[in-house]
Design a protein around this motif. Structure first.
Motif, PDB file in Angstrom:
ATOM      1  N   ARG A 204       0.879  -1.189   0.023  1.00 10.97           N
ATOM      2  CA  ARG A 204       0.074  -0.068   0.018  1.00 10.97           C
ATOM      3  C   ARG A 204       0.704   1.500  -0.070  1.00 10.97           C
ATOM      4  O   ARG A 204       2.016   1.177   0.315  1.00 10.97           O
ATOM      5  CB  ARG A 204      -0.859  -0.004   1.052  1.00 10.97           C
ATOM      6  CG  ARG A 204      -0.519   0.136   2.650  1.00 10.97           C
ATOM      7  CD  ARG A 204      -1.278   0.429   3.786  1.00 10.97           C
ATOM      8  NE  ARG A 204      -0.371   0.734   4.841  1.00 10.97           N
ATOM      9  CZ  ARG A 204      -0.687   0.090   6.147  1.00 10.97           C
ATOM     10  NH1 ARG A 204      -1.494  -0.996   6.186  1.00 10.97           N
ATOM     11  NH2 ARG A 204       0.349   0.355   7.154  1.00 10.97           N
ATOM     12  N   ASP A 205       0.256   2.301  -0.280  1.00  8.31           N
ATOM     13  CA  ASP A 205       0.994   3.569  -0.484  1.00  8.31           C
ATOM     14  C   ASP A 205       0.228   4.617   0.308  1.00  8.31           C
ATOM     15  O   ASP A 205      -0.807   4.855   0.149  1.00  8.31           O
ATOM     16  CB  ASP A 205       1.098   4.042  -2.279  1.00  8.31           C
ATOM     17  CG  ASP A 205       1.849   5.408  -2.175  1.00  8.31           C
ATOM     18  OD1 ASP A 205       1.863   6.223  -1.149  1.00  8.31           O
ATOM     19  OD2 ASP A 205       2.376   5.865  -3.260  1.00  8.31           O
ATOM     20  N   PRO A 206       0.894   5.143   1.368  1.00  6.98           N
ATOM     21  CA  PRO A 206       0.214   5.895   2.271  1.00  6.98           C
ATOM     22  C   PRO A 206      -0.310   7.202   1.812  1.00  6.98           C
ATOM     23  O   PRO A 206      -1.467   7.506   2.112  1.00  6.98           O
ATOM     24  CB  PRO A 206       1.207   6.586   3.364  1.00  6.98           C
ATOM     25  CG  PRO A 206       2.503   6.059   2.576  1.00  6.98           C
ATOM     26  CD  PRO A 206       2.258   4.682   1.922  1.00  6.98           C
ATOM     27  N   PHE A 207       0.279   7.720   0.383  1.00  5.24           N
ATOM     28  CA  PHE A 207      -0.166   8.909  -0.267  1.00  5.24           C
ATOM     29  C   PHE A 207      -1.574   8.895  -1.136  1.00  5.24           C
ATOM     30  O   PHE A 207      -1.992   9.659  -1.412  1.00  5.24           O
ATOM     31  CB  PHE A 207       0.804   9.503  -0.937  1.00  5.24           C
ATOM     32  CG  PHE A 207       2.097   9.818  -0.430  1.00  5.24           C
ATOM     33  CD1 PHE A 207       2.056  11.150   0.541  1.00  5.24           C
ATOM     34  CD2 PHE A 207       3.118   9.081  -0.024  1.00  5.24           C
ATOM     35  CE1 PHE A 207       3.275  11.444   1.299  1.00  5.24           C
ATOM     36  CE2 PHE A 207       4.138   9.585   0.488  1.00  5.24           C
ATOM     37  CZ  PHE A 207       4.116  10.724   1.313  1.00  5.24           C
TER      38      PHE A 207
ATOM     39  N   ARG B 269      -4.063   6.505  -0.051  1.00  6.94           N
ATOM     40  CA  ARG B 269      -5.164   5.758   0.509  1.00  6.94           C
ATOM     41  C   ARG B 269      -6.286   6.355   0.695  1.00  6.94           C
ATOM     42  O   ARG B 269      -7.525   5.800   0.667  1.00  6.94           O
ATOM     43  CB  ARG B 269      -4.624   5.592   2.166  1.00  6.94           C
ATOM     44  CG  ARG B 269      -4.800   6.857   3.233  1.00  6.94           C
ATOM     45  CD  ARG B 269      -3.786   6.878   4.294  1.00  6.94           C
ATOM     46  NE  ARG B 269      -4.038   7.861   5.444  1.00  6.94           N
ATOM     47  CZ  ARG B 269      -3.451   8.921   5.169  1.00  6.94           C
ATOM     48  NH1 ARG B 269      -2.532   9.072   4.107  1.00  6.94           N
ATOM     49  NH2 ARG B 269      -3.694   9.993   6.255  1.00  6.94           N
ATOM     50  N   PHE B 270      -6.515   7.837   0.489  1.00  6.91           N
ATOM     51  CA  PHE B 270      -7.793   8.356   0.378  1.00  6.91           C
ATOM     52  C   PHE B 270      -8.229   8.748  -0.927  1.00  6.91           C
ATOM     53  O   PHE B 270      -9.448   9.221  -1.331  1.00  6.91           O
ATOM     54  CB  PHE B 270      -7.737   9.847   1.102  1.00  6.91           C
ATOM     55  CG  PHE B 270      -7.535   9.700   2.611  1.00  6.91           C
ATOM     56  CD1 PHE B 270      -7.982   8.983   3.267  1.00  6.91           C
ATOM     57  CD2 PHE B 270      -6.510  10.644   3.122  1.00  6.91           C
ATOM     58  CE1 PHE B 270      -8.069   8.799   4.681  1.00  6.91           C
ATOM     59  CE2 PHE B 270      -6.297  10.616   4.439  1.00  6.91           C
ATOM     60  CZ  PHE B 270      -7.065   9.785   5.388  1.00  6.91           C
TER      61      PHE B 270
END
Lengths: 246, 246
Positions: free
Chosen positions: B121-124, B126-127
């Motif tokens: 996953r990529d934290p940037f 997530r939304f």
């Protein structure tokens, strides 16, 4: 005990920076909480290549820690990511020798600063770029950036609160690249002082808007005074991109 | 009174959808608050091309409203953007005739759905994307998407709570494009029912992972039953991209 070198990425928007502080949500605290969870309550201290400030992001922050667990190495990222909050991701974990130190062994770091130049703000970029709709002269900025290369005393380009005594650093590369309305300034150096990239960017933007001459950069270095340089650019445009070791 | 056609973009992450609801932060409420501010307290009602759900984004939502003010047209975006919160931006405002209606006059809409396929996953993202790290067969998905084109009764592909009686819609285009680890599915149609894009995407992903055959799509349409189709894909991958008028 085995020592691990771990590369992490985090969205800084909802953190009060990397370093643990009382009653504030920090990256370090979330990682140590996740490690404690994995170690059934045992506190595992992590050490990073350096701090990042409130709202500053990381694509490739490096930390090290010691663990008595014997989890196969390829299972470490999955194990930690399943516990960590979604704004931190473990990108990579490697075994390393017991002497490895994430901060002292770093030989070079890369930061990138993202500037969104469009006249109209973009809601999707508000936490991830600095919106600067005033128009900039890229050639002037590039000329100024060349004068920031090499070994200098960066006293003028770091926060007046900087505690580090030795303020001499070597800037190896600065590149400006623009794609559509996004300007990215890339800095590679052997070390960076507190707020250094943001003050360099703030100064470059003042050159880009004609408030300073590109040729004024050497005189700013000579002053060895924070007030000689430009404003500190906003934190949300800054990314710790990569840390290099020997 | 003059009628205005206004194109807005919003990051849906911190909204309980477009439509006003008591005690919840919504896009419509923020826009009406900004307009009331600009009109010294006068309530200006806005009408959108349609609703978007909690966490769903918009790049080109269209609204209309009437105003007695005589602000020069080019100053409207600046005036509103200076009042609006940073997660909503007015992209464009035009004068329009008094009969224009953002919802009834829309002849076509485009939605895009972003799927992040990387294993990690990529934290940037997530939304802003749906993380789907399970591997997909794009050819199968494309084949299934072709069977969704044309005029159909979309009862199986909308929420069972849909209140609209007539569930016949025409899907004009569906395109899948993948760049690195980002899969974007683009839907263009004359109208969309409640949750329709997200259920189409959920069904396509079940085809992509082999849990359904591409050839099963016509039978799902025939069933006219929500339970015949796949799961509703996550809201944060969905963007209302564009609304077309004659």
């Amino acid at each position: 005990m085995k020592r691990y070198k771990c590369t992490i990425s985090y969205d800084g928007a909802q953190f009060f920076g990397y370093q643990i502080q009382p009653n504030k949500r920090t990256v370090q605290e979330e990682i140590e909480k996740a490690l404690a969870n994995l170690h059934k309550g045992l506190h595992i201290r992590v050490t990073a290549s350096g701090r990042t400030d409130t709202k500053v992001h990381a694509k490739g922050q490096v930390i090290h820690f010691d663990s008595p667990l014997s989890i196969p190495i390829h299972k470490w990222p999955v194990a930690l990511n399943s516990i960590l909050p979604e704004d931190i991701t473990v990108v990579d974990i490697k075994n390393t020798d017991a002497q490895f130190h994430a901060r002292f062994d770093a030989v070079s770091k890369e930061y990138r600063y993202f500037i969104y130049l469009n006249k109209v703000r973009d809601p999707f970029k508000r936490f991830y770029t600095y919106h600067f709709p005033y128009g900039v002269d890229l050639q002037e900025m590039e000329e100024a950036s060349k004068l920031m290369l090499g070994t200098h005393d960066f006293t003028s380009f770091c926060s007046a609160k900087t505690e580090t005594e030795d303020k001499v650093r070597t800037m190896k590369e600065i590149t400006l690249s623009k794609e559509n309305d996004m300007l990215v300034i890339r800095f590679v150096g052997n070390g960076f002082l507190y707020n250094m990239v943001r003050i360099l960017v703030g100064t470059l933007l003042e050159v880009g808007t004609g408030r300073r001459e590109a040729s004024s950069i050497p005189a700013i270095f000579e002053r060895r005074d924070r007030s000689a340089a430009g404003k500190t650019a906003a934190p949300q445009g800054l990314y710790l991109w990569k840390v290099d070791y020997e």
